[in-house]
Scaffold this motif. Structure first.
Motif, PDB file in Angstrom:
ATOM      1  N   ARG A   1      12.701   1.641   0.399  1.00 33.06           N
ATOM      2  CA  ARG A   1      12.091   0.734  -0.581  1.00 33.06           C
ATOM      3  C   ARG A   1      11.851  -0.641   0.043  1.00 33.06           C
ATOM      4  O   ARG A   1      12.712  -1.146   0.768  1.00 33.06           O
ATOM      5  CB  ARG A   1      13.015   0.543  -1.786  1.00 33.06           C
TER       6      ARG A   1
ATOM      7  N   GLU B   1       8.267   6.915   1.324  1.00 28.18           N
ATOM      8  CA  GLU B   1       8.604   7.688   0.128  1.00 28.18           C
ATOM      9  C   GLU B   1       9.419   8.926   0.493  1.00 28.18           C
ATOM     10  O   GLU B   1      10.362   9.288  -0.213  1.00 28.18           O
ATOM     11  CB  GLU B   1       7.324   8.082  -0.607  1.00 28.18           C
TER      12      GLU B   1
ATOM     13  N   VAL C   1       0.831  -1.198   0.000  1.00 30.37           N
ATOM     14  CA  VAL C   1       0.000   0.000   0.000  1.00 30.37           C
ATOM     15  C   VAL C   1       0.868   1.252   0.000  1.00 30.37           C
ATOM     16  O   VAL C   1       2.062   1.198   0.286  1.00 30.37           O
ATOM     17  CB  VAL C   1      -0.950   0.016   1.228  1.00 30.37           C
ATOM     18  N   SER C   2       0.250   2.377  -0.308  1.00 26.60           N
ATOM     19  CA  SER C   2       0.965   3.657  -0.297  1.00 26.60           C
ATOM     20  C   SER C   2       1.589   3.893   1.078  1.00 26.60           C
ATOM     21  O   SER C   2       0.961   3.629   2.107  1.00 26.60           O
ATOM     22  CB  SER C   2      -0.015   4.781  -0.633  1.00 26.60           C
ATOM     23  N   HIS C   3       2.806   4.373   1.089  1.00 21.74           N
ATOM     24  CA  HIS C   3       3.528   4.605   2.348  1.00 21.74           C
ATOM     25  C   HIS C   3       4.263   5.943   2.233  1.00 21.74           C
ATOM     26  O   HIS C   3       5.457   5.975   1.905  1.00 21.74           O
ATOM     27  CB  HIS C   3       4.496   3.452   2.582  1.00 21.74           C
ATOM     28  N   PRO C   4       3.557   7.067   2.485  1.00 23.10           N
ATOM     29  CA  PRO C   4       4.161   8.396   2.293  1.00 23.10           C
ATOM     30  C   PRO C   4       5.449   8.628   3.082  1.00 23.10           C
ATOM     31  O   PRO C   4       6.375   9.255   2.583  1.00 23.10           O
ATOM     32  CB  PRO C   4       3.059   9.352   2.742  1.00 23.10           C
TER      33      PRO C   4
END
Length: 128
Positions: free
Chosen positions: A13, A8, A2-5
């Motif tokens: 990674r 990022e 899932v998105s992981h701000p």
């Protein structure tokens, strides 16, 4: 994954993610250094925390999530450059609590080890 701000933001990674194991990495850059010009401990902790979640998530039942209960980390060597790699495995899994270990390397040299416990639960009353 899932998105992981946050991941990022720091360039973390998730390189491999399996049921019971994961490998994460981050390339050292100036924004990750503390005032002494070494990688901040929170960066290494973030690798362990994210790696543990990544190793657990593939095995979760639909609708369930995991959350960190606690992580104990030992730092062995400072890092100033290179790629830091975190290898995580599940040590023991119960119905609601999982114990995991992470070995963290830079240039194939062990720089830290972490041991953590995670809760598994089905959230109620919160929007995810």
């Amino acid at each position: 994954m899932v998105s992981h701000p946050y991941a990022e933001l720091i360039g973390l990674r998730v390189d491999t993610q399996n049921d019971g194991s994961s490998e994460c990495s981050i390339e050292v850059c100036d924004k990750l250094l503390n005032p002494h010009k070494v990688v901040h401990g929170a960066v290494i902790y973030s690798l362990a925390d994210t790696g543990m979640g990544a190793a657990l998530y593939p095995s979760l039942i639909d609708g369930h999530i995991c959350a960190t209960i606690e992580i104990k980390i030992n730092y062995y060597r400072p890092v100033t450059a290179g790629v830091i790699v975190c290898k995580t495995t599940i040590v023991n899994r119960g119905k609601t609590v999982v114990n995991m270990e992470s070995d963290i390397y830079c240039n194939e040299i062990l720089i830290a080890k972490a041991n953590g416990n995670y809760a598994i639960f089905k959230p109620s009353g919160i929007n995810l």
